[in-house]
Design a protein around this motif. Structure first.
Motif, short mmCIF file in Angstrom:
data_model
loop_
_atom_site.label_atom_id
_atom_site.label_comp_id
_atom_site.label_asym_id
_atom_site.label_seq_id
_atom_site.Cartn_x
_atom_site.Cartn_y
_atom_site.Cartn_z
N GLY A 185 -43.61 87.47 -61.53
CA GLY A 185 -42.37 86.72 -61.34
C GLY A 185 -41.25 87.24 -62.22
O GLY A 185 -40.09 87.35 -61.79
N LYS A 186 -41.57 87.55 -63.47
CA LYS A 186 -40.56 88.09 -64.37
C LYS A 186 -40.03 89.43 -63.87
O LYS A 186 -38.83 89.70 -63.94
CB LYS A 186 -41.15 88.26 -65.78
CG LYS A 186 -41.49 86.94 -66.46
CD LYS A 186 -42.11 87.19 -67.83
CE LYS A 186 -42.47 85.88 -68.51
NZ LYS A 186 -43.10 86.09 -69.83
N LEU A 187 -40.93 90.25 -63.37
CA LEU A 187 -40.51 91.55 -62.84
C LEU A 187 -39.58 91.38 -61.66
O LEU A 187 -38.56 92.07 -61.54
CB LEU A 187 -41.75 92.36 -62.44
CG LEU A 187 -41.49 93.71 -61.77
CD1 LEU A 187 -40.76 94.64 -62.71
CD2 LEU A 187 -42.80 94.33 -61.30
N LEU B 6 -26.45 90.59 -52.26
CA LEU B 6 -27.67 89.79 -52.36
C LEU B 6 -28.76 90.32 -51.46
O LEU B 6 -29.94 90.40 -51.86
CB LEU B 6 -27.36 88.33 -52.03
CG LEU B 6 -26.60 87.53 -53.09
CD1 LEU B 6 -26.26 86.14 -52.55
CD2 LEU B 6 -27.42 87.42 -54.36
N ILE B 7 -28.38 90.70 -50.24
CA ILE B 7 -29.38 91.25 -49.31
C ILE B 7 -29.95 92.55 -49.86
O ILE B 7 -31.18 92.76 -49.87
CB ILE B 7 -28.75 91.46 -47.93
CG1 ILE B 7 -28.35 90.11 -47.32
CG2 ILE B 7 -29.72 92.18 -47.00
CD1 ILE B 7 -27.58 90.23 -46.01
N ILE B 8 -29.06 93.43 -50.36
CA ILE B 8 -29.54 94.72 -50.91
C ILE B 8 -30.39 94.48 -52.15
O ILE B 8 -31.43 95.14 -52.34
CB ILE B 8 -28.34 95.63 -51.23
CG1 ILE B 8 -27.61 96.01 -49.94
CG2 ILE B 8 -28.78 96.88 -51.97
CD1 ILE B 8 -26.34 96.80 -50.16
N SER B 9 -29.96 93.54 -53.02
CA SER B 9 -30.72 93.27 -54.24
C SER B 9 -32.11 92.74 -53.93
O SER B 9 -33.11 93.20 -54.52
CB SER B 9 -29.96 92.25 -55.10
OG SER B 9 -28.70 92.75 -55.47
N CYS B 10 -32.19 91.80 -53.02
CA CYS B 10 -33.50 91.23 -52.66
C CYS B 10 -34.39 92.27 -52.01
O CYS B 10 -35.60 92.35 -52.32
CB CYS B 10 -33.31 90.04 -51.73
SG CYS B 10 -32.51 88.62 -52.50
N LEU B 11 -33.81 93.10 -51.13
CA LEU B 11 -34.59 94.14 -50.48
C LEU B 11 -35.08 95.16 -51.50
O LEU B 11 -36.25 95.55 -51.50
CB LEU B 11 -33.76 94.80 -49.39
CG LEU B 11 -34.45 95.93 -48.60
CD1 LEU B 11 -35.67 95.38 -47.87
CD2 LEU B 11 -33.49 96.56 -47.60
N THR B 12 -34.17 95.60 -52.39
CA THR B 12 -34.55 96.57 -53.41
C THR B 12 -35.59 95.99 -54.37
O THR B 12 -36.56 96.65 -54.73
CB THR B 12 -33.31 97.02 -54.21
OG1 THR B 12 -32.32 97.52 -53.30
CG2 THR B 12 -33.67 98.10 -55.22
N ALA B 13 -35.36 94.73 -54.77
CA ALA B 13 -36.31 94.08 -55.68
C ALA B 13 -37.68 93.96 -55.03
O ALA B 13 -38.72 94.16 -55.69
CB ALA B 13 -35.78 92.71 -56.08
N ALA B 14 -37.70 93.63 -53.74
CA ALA B 14 -38.98 93.50 -53.05
C ALA B 14 -39.71 94.84 -53.00
O ALA B 14 -40.92 94.92 -53.25
CB ALA B 14 -38.77 92.96 -51.64
N ILE C 245 -34.00 91.77 -59.54
CA ILE C 245 -32.84 91.22 -58.83
C ILE C 245 -31.61 91.21 -59.74
O ILE C 245 -30.50 91.58 -59.33
CB ILE C 245 -33.16 89.80 -58.33
CG1 ILE C 245 -34.25 89.87 -57.24
CG2 ILE C 245 -31.91 89.13 -57.76
CD1 ILE C 245 -34.68 88.51 -56.74
N LEU C 246 -31.78 90.79 -61.00
CA LEU C 246 -30.65 90.74 -61.92
C LEU C 246 -30.07 92.13 -62.19
O LEU C 246 -28.84 92.30 -62.21
CB LEU C 246 -31.09 90.09 -63.23
CG LEU C 246 -31.42 88.59 -63.18
CD1 LEU C 246 -31.88 88.09 -64.53
CD2 LEU C 246 -30.21 87.79 -62.70
N PHE C 247 -30.94 93.11 -62.37
CA PHE C 247 -30.44 94.45 -62.66
C PHE C 247 -29.74 95.06 -61.45
O PHE C 247 -28.72 95.74 -61.59
CB PHE C 247 -31.60 95.35 -63.11
CG PHE C 247 -32.14 95.00 -64.45
CD1 PHE C 247 -31.34 94.41 -65.41
CD2 PHE C 247 -33.47 95.24 -64.77
CE1 PHE C 247 -31.83 94.07 -66.66
CE2 PHE C 247 -33.97 94.91 -66.03
CZ PHE C 247 -33.15 94.32 -66.97
#
Length: 508
Positions: free
Chosen positions: A34-36, A190-198, A41-43
């Motif tokens: 979860g932390k990762l 947000l979409i790019i961040s969530c996709l990249t984070a995933a 997402i924040l970065f």
């Protein structure tokens, strides 16, 4: 009889067990996964913000240039007309969103169109002098709504005679468009961040988190049952740092498993020895009584042999009293006496039955009768007896034809302040693999029935006397042990023994 005690493993409550500790560790907190995910997402959002600010400024410049271009074209086409009808002015202002449009050619300035609203110009933007930093600051002001009123925008237009168009816009018009653009960028970010984070999360989870969870799970299962060899981790064959960690963890678990099994063996051996020791003392006491009766017989042979047998039984009885001394911290403190080494070796020869050559094994002692040594006679006897018995057992196990020479040779040399005693034989020798832990407890040299305690006890006794025992590896035939003991103890040796064995130390 020694009381038997059964040691049962202490039961752990739910909070002390490994699973309980793990639940307590993660209780009320976020796991590594979860932390990762949150950090990723924040970065990514931070990166998008760094891209967002220049893009807002660029959008503002594009928005202004587009309206200046439309206004400039209209002003050029209508510049020949002195005046425009109110309907045409309204349509022009409606198309550009401006409140006033004027054209300046040289010193001449013409008002093209203007509505009837009151002007409150709070910001003038000259596109020919606008820097990137000015554009960023101005864009943020409009985006946050801190800039109100009207803005005046000046820009060049493409005319043969040259010219500049001057337009006035309401600040709310630019602010609304900037906010719509920022909202679209935010949603896309947000979409790019969530996709990249995933993607990053799944990649790192597959490469790092799952192997780490596998290591952690193996540690927990092994902690619950360290004596079960099936719980030892099996390396996955990875060639990276995690693969090396798996190999090192497997090595540590194997070593710990072997240590625990050895400790269990030692505990069982201690219990068995305590039982045998009790019965052996009773048998030796009975044998001493019978021998005392035999001493009363007038037979010369009995009178000559009986004292030696009685001395041997006394020595065996003393061994039974100290048989568990090895399980304690150390052997009993040596009681130093001046002894003759040759006399001790004759006792060893008689106890092993080598004086009559009945076993087909010779024992040659090349030690002067006058050779004296300051040591504990019983402990030095045990050292030499263990070494010679090992040689006898090794040669008996490998003895073949009658022409095979089976011999034990013992000689001594004085080297400076040390007396070196060499005990060698013509047996098969000690394998190279067994030489590594030769003087450790339960490390046998491969002989059948060996306990691996003889050399360990001998080494401990020699060290207690301030000496050392080593295996001569240069000997190619048989085995040769070198015992080095202080030749002249004096005051220094007495102080050393006192340091090794304080006055209040208990005897084993």
């Amino acid at each position: 009889m020694t009381s038997e005690t059964e040691v049962t493993p202490k039961k752990l409550n739910s909070d002390e067990s490994p699973k309980g500790k793990r639940r307590k560790l993660f209780r009320g907190g976020m796991g590594l996964s979860g932390k990762l995910l949150v950090l990723t997402i924040l970065f990514v959002m931070l990166s998008e913000v760094l891209i967002f600010v220049p893009s807002i400024a660029n959008y503002r410049n594009t928005w202004l240039r587009d309206r200046l271009a439309v206004g400039g074209v209209a002003a050029t086409l209508l510049s020949e007309s002195e005046t425009l009808s109110p309907q045409v002015q309204h349509e022009l202002l409606e198309a550009t969103g401006a409140q006033a449009i004027s054209l300046a050619v040289g010193e001449r300035r013409n008002l093209i169109a203007m509505d009837s609203s009151q002007m409150n110009i709070t910001k003038t933007i000259d596109m020919t002098r606008d820097s990137p930093w000015d554009a960023i600051g101005c864009s943020l002001q409009f985006l946050t709504g801190t800039r109100t009123g009207q803005i005046r925008v000046i820009g060049d237009i493409d005319m043969r005679s040259g010219g500049r168009v001057d337009m006035v816009f309401p600040a709310s018009l630019l602010r609304d468009d900037l906010q719509k653009y920022a909202l679209n960028i935010l949603q896309l970010s947000l979409i790019i961040s969530c996709l990249t984070a995933a993607l990053v999360y799944l990649s790192i989870r597959s490469l790092l988190l799952r192997p780490l969870q596998r290591l952690t799970g193996s540690m927990m299962r092994f902690a619950e049952s360290p004596e079960n060899a099936r719980e030892i981790i099996k390396p996955s064959g990875r060639s990276d740092e995690l693969g090396e960690a798996e190999i090192q963890l497997q090595s540590m678990q194997k070593s710990l498993n072997q240590t625990l099994n050895q400790q269990r063996r030692m505990a069982a051996l201690g219990l068995a020895v305590s039982k045998i020791n009790h019965d052996m003392r009773n048998l030796l006491a009975s044998a001493q009584l019978f021998l005392e009766r035999l001493e009363m017989l007038p037979d010369p042979t009995v009178q000559r042999v009986a004292p030696k047998i009685l001395a041997t039984l006394d020595r065996a009885a003393s061994y039974t009293s100290a048989v568990l001394s090895y399980g304690k911290v150390q052997e009993a403190a040596p009681e130093l006496r001046v002894i003759r080494l040759a006399s001790v070796l004759r006792d060893v020869e008689e106890v092993l039955g080598l004086s009559s050559y009945s076993k087909g094994i010779e024992m040659h002692v090349n030690v002067p009768e006058t050779q004296e040594l300051e040591a504990d006679p019983e402990q030095i006897f045990r050292v030499l007896l263990n070494l010679c018995r090992n040689s006898v057992q090794a040669m008996e196990a490998s003895k073949g034809a009658s022409e095979v020479v089976c011999r034990i040779e013992i000689h001594s040399e004085v080297e400076e302040d040390m007396l070196s005693i060499y005990v060698s034989d013509t047996g098969p020798g000690i394998p190279a693999k067994a030489q590594e832990g030769l003087f450790k407890a339960f490390q046998t040299s491969g002989k059948v029935g060996g306990t691996g305690l003889g050399l360990a006890i001998a080494a401990e006794i020699v060290v207690a006397h301030g000496g050392k025992i080593t295996l001569d590896k240069d000997v190619t035939t048989g085995a040769c042990f070198k015992i080095q003991l202080p030749h002249k103890h004096g005051v220094q040796a007495a102080e050393k023994v006192t340091r090794l064995f304080p006055a209040d130390s208990s005897k084993g």
